[in-house]
Every structure is written in C-alpha cells, then in structure tokens.
Design an enzyme around this catalytic site. Structure first.
Site, short mmCIF file in Angstrom:
data_model
loop_
_atom_site.label_atom_id
_atom_site.label_comp_id
_atom_site.label_asym_id
_atom_site.label_seq_id
_atom_site.Cartn_x
_atom_site.Cartn_y
_atom_site.Cartn_z
N ASP A 105 23.10 9.02 28.21
CA ASP A 105 24.19 9.04 29.19
C ASP A 105 23.81 10.00 30.32
OD1 ASP A 105 25.96 7.49 27.43
OD2 ASP A 105 26.01 9.33 26.23
N ASP A 165 23.10 3.36 28.77
CA ASP A 165 24.23 3.66 27.89
C ASP A 165 25.41 4.03 28.79
OD1 ASP A 165 25.72 4.03 25.64
OD2 ASP A 165 24.60 5.73 24.86
N ASP A 172 30.26 10.63 28.80
CA ASP A 172 30.89 10.58 27.48
C ASP A 172 31.45 11.96 27.15
OD1 ASP A 172 30.20 7.96 27.23
OD2 ASP A 172 28.92 8.20 25.47
N ARG A 177 35.38 0.31 29.90
CA ARG A 177 35.43 1.73 29.53
C ARG A 177 35.65 2.64 30.73
NH1 ARG A 177 30.56 2.44 25.01
NH2 ARG A 177 31.15 0.65 23.70
#
Length: 437
Positions: A217, A256, A260, A315
C-alpha cells in the site's frame, strides 16, 4: 569553498544547522525563524486525529532534526536519524523508490516465463496452492525476489514526525510508508504514485478461476495513533490497472491499497486529499478473524472530510469495527464504479453532507455495499445534485442486503460543515498535493 567541521562531519559555511548525512548528497537538517507550514499542527476539533493529545507531528523539532531530501536513500536516512525525537522531513521533487526498475530486484534465476509455464492452470490445476514450493522453484525464486522489493520500498515512520512535500511537485513513487506502532505523525502535500508489486503471486484457489495477488500500500497505518493525512494525492499514475496485461485469463494485478488503517489504529484524520484511479482504495480494519476483532474492537476511529474520491472501483472506504465519520467529500464514479462505502463487521459509519457524481445508468443504490450486519447513519447527501436517502434507495433496489439506519453515535469533532452542494467546488479547487494554503 570555506568548510569546517560540525558534529565530526565536514560541512560548508552554512554551519551546524546544515548537517550533511552523507558525502554523496545526504539529507540536510536546517532551521529557520519564520513561519513554516511544515510546523503546522492539526487544528483542535478537526476530526478524530485531534482527540486527546491531538496531532502535532514534528512541529517541536529542533534545527538539527529538520531535513530536506531528494533521493530515496536520503529519505530513509532522515527518518532513521534521531529515533523518535521530533523531526520534520521535507521532500523536494519526486523520489522514486524503485528507480532502477523491477528487473534490478529479481534474484538470480528468476524467470517470469518459467513461472507462467509451470503454474499454468491447464498443467498445474486449480486445487494446489504454491506455498509449499521449494526455494529453487519458480515460486521460490519469486518469493526471494519479492523479499528484495519488500526490504527496499517499505520505510518505517517514527513517532513525532512530519513528512511534507516542498512546493507543488513533491512526491513518492513506488514507496510504501509504514506508520507502525507509533503515535503522532503528519503526512502532507505529497503525490503518492502507488507502488507496483514487481512479483505478484498466482493463487490457483482464489476464486473459481484463480487470481493474482499483490502486496504494498502507499501508506499503512498499523497499530498507530494520532495521524493526520492532509493535502496528498494518491494515484496509480503511470501504471493504471487498465494498462495491465492478463495471464491465466486474469488481470495481472500489481496494486494493493492506497491507504490502509488497521490493527487497532486510532484517532486518524484524512482531510483535503485526492484518491484517484484505483481499485482497492482504503481499508479500515483488514480482517474479520478473531485476532483482529480483539485488536480492532473499540478502535479505528477515523475522520474523512473534504477529500476527492475520483474514478475508483471500491473501498472509499470499506469499514470494519471503526467509528468512521465521512463528511463533505466528493465522490466521482466512472464506468468501473462498484461502490463507495463498504459496511463491514461491527462498522459504525456516519456518512453525511457528501456529494456524489455518478455516470448515467449507475444507481445511487450502489454507493453502499453491505458485507455484514451493521447500522449506519447517512443524511444530507446529494447524488448528481439531488438529495438522496442512500439507505432507503439501497434497501429498495437491493432488498436482499437490507441496511439498518441509526448508528448510535454522533460525531462531535468536526470543523465547519459545508453544505453538500458546495463540496464539489471546494474540493476541486483545494484538495490534493500542491494546494496547501
């Protein structure tokens, strides 16, 4: 040139406030008496990041712990210097963590064509994972190459740190910031071009056809508290998924997430950022399993405000457990749009006064995606300029995934709440890297 020594190192006449970390052009620490945007702190009441002790990053750094960097080596050295003493790292220009390319990271013997030949579904099948493959196999050599990349591009950010871009053209390409197990970090005014996984793994048992899985990420907040992400731009840049090839009939996925926030992290504010051109964008809580439930329950308090979410698949964010406040954001969908808010295990989402711009034929019912039973609050939102009850339209069109209204908590840590109709203009002109005022 007049030179002398400072702290045992040779420097120019700039003196001890210009501490050269390496003879090949290391990061420089410097001070200054005038107002410096790099010393700004998260204002009181500005989202969950302002809770309790608030978020000040490296605002208290002395002159010896203020660095200006323009290479990956300098950036890493600056973060390591001085431990958790308050520090400010100023990034000048775009720093590429993988400037030599993926081929430079491959271990001797790794051959992607050999990998494809051995693990093709028509010969390997779809029943056996590759985890037990020996070190000298194509999968073993892939693992070893992936470990080289992991070591290179991940960099840990210490407590009490501000990382800030200088001017309009600062950024990190191919890097993964690890804000892990620390308190009090600020990241501002940077363009993050998502790291590409040079060595994705084929998993024959992922789905009915198998799938490619990638790591890395742009930013991971892991077990950390008091983090402020502000005026950054996150994008896939020169490596969009649309340009990726397919192997074994599946997209060769090399990305990815963009951001996060996981493993019990708490008190995070993300403001005035741009999240663009990406698939799996933001996770709040990364698993439903028992271990993460014990860690995450009661934590993952995050605020998103005045961000632009543009041309994303999903997301934005997907939420587990956390009390997440999302207000005054603008969401722009394209023909790849799947959903914005993912309602996951024990999530406690408040989504208010946001604006959504969806293409023709895409229903507002898609904005919410139910993964688990969890109530939410969604009020005052506009879709294509019109007021829409997001929960009601979702339930009417997707009755098999009925959502419950009324999350049971009311956000109190908010700055000025703008009317939803004003949000697209505000965000268009002010969000993203290069727009600090």
């Amino acid at each position: 040139m007049n030179i002398r020594k400072c702290h045992g190192r040779v420097i120019t006449v700039l003196g001890c406030t210009a501490l050269v970390l390496s003879v090949t052009g290391g990061a420089v620490a410097h001070g200054g008496g005038r107002h410096d945007v790099a010393r700004e702190v998260l204002p009181a009441g500005d989202g969950w990041g302002s809770y309790g002790t608030g978020t000040s990053g490296g605002a208290a750094a002395d002159a010896e712990h203020v660095y200006t960097v323009s290479t990956w080596a300098e950036f890493r050295a600056a973060l390591e210097e001085g431990g958790s003493a308050p520090k400010i790292v100023k990034v000048r220009g775009t720093i590429d963590a993988v400037a030599d390319g993926c081929d430079a990271l491959a271990v001797p013997g790794y051959d992607f064509d050999a990998y494809l030949e051995k693990y093709a579904p028509e010969t390997w099948g779809l029943e056996t994972r590759l985890d037990a493959e020996p070190d000298d196999s194509p999968e073993g050599l892939r693992r070893a190459s992936a470990a080289v990349q992991d070591q290179l591009i991940k960099v840990e950010v210490p407590a009490n740190t501000t990382i800030i871009g200088v001017g309009r053209g600062a950024g990190l390409k191919g890097a993964s910031l690890q804000i892990k197990g620390v308190d009090n970090v600020i990241v501002r005014n940077l363009t993050f071009e998502s790291p590409i996984d040079c060595f994705p793994q084929w998993d024959p048992r992922d789905g009915s056809k198998g799938n490619w899985n990638s790591e890395y990420d742009s930013v991971v907040v892991y077990g950390s508290t008091h983090v402020w992400m502000d005026h950054n731009t996150f994008t896939d840049g020169s490596h969009p998924d649309s340009a990726a090839p397919t192997y074994f009939g599946m997209l060769y996925q090399q990305h990815d997430g963009e951001l996060d926030i996981v493993r019990g992290s708490d008190h995070v504010t993300a403001s005035w950022n741009v999240f663009a051109d990406h698939d799996k964008t933001i996770l709040i809580g990364n698993s439903d399993n028992a271990a993460t439930t014990a860690t995450d329950r009661g934590h993952l308090k995050v605020t998103f405000h005045h961000n632009l979410f543009r041309d994303l698949v999903e997301r934005a964010p997907r939420v587990r457990f956390g009390q997440v406040d999302s207000y005054n954001n603008h969401f722009i969908g394209d023909d790849t749009y799947a959903y914005s808010f993912g309602i996951g295990k024990e999530s406690q989402l408040v989504a208010e006064h946001n604006a959504f711009t969806l293409p023709a034929g895409v229903s507002p019912a898609k904005i919410l995606k139910k993964w688990n039973e969890a109530p939410l609050t969604a009020a005052g939102n506009l879709v294509n300029g019109e007021p829409v009850d997001l929960i009601a339209v979702h339930n009417a069109e997707i009755p098999a995934e009925t959502l419950q209204s009324g999350v049971g908590w009311t956000p109190e840590l908010r700055t000025k709440v703008d009317p939803a109709w004003a949000v697209p203009g505000l965000v268009r002109h002010r969000a993203g890297a290069g727009r600090l005022r």
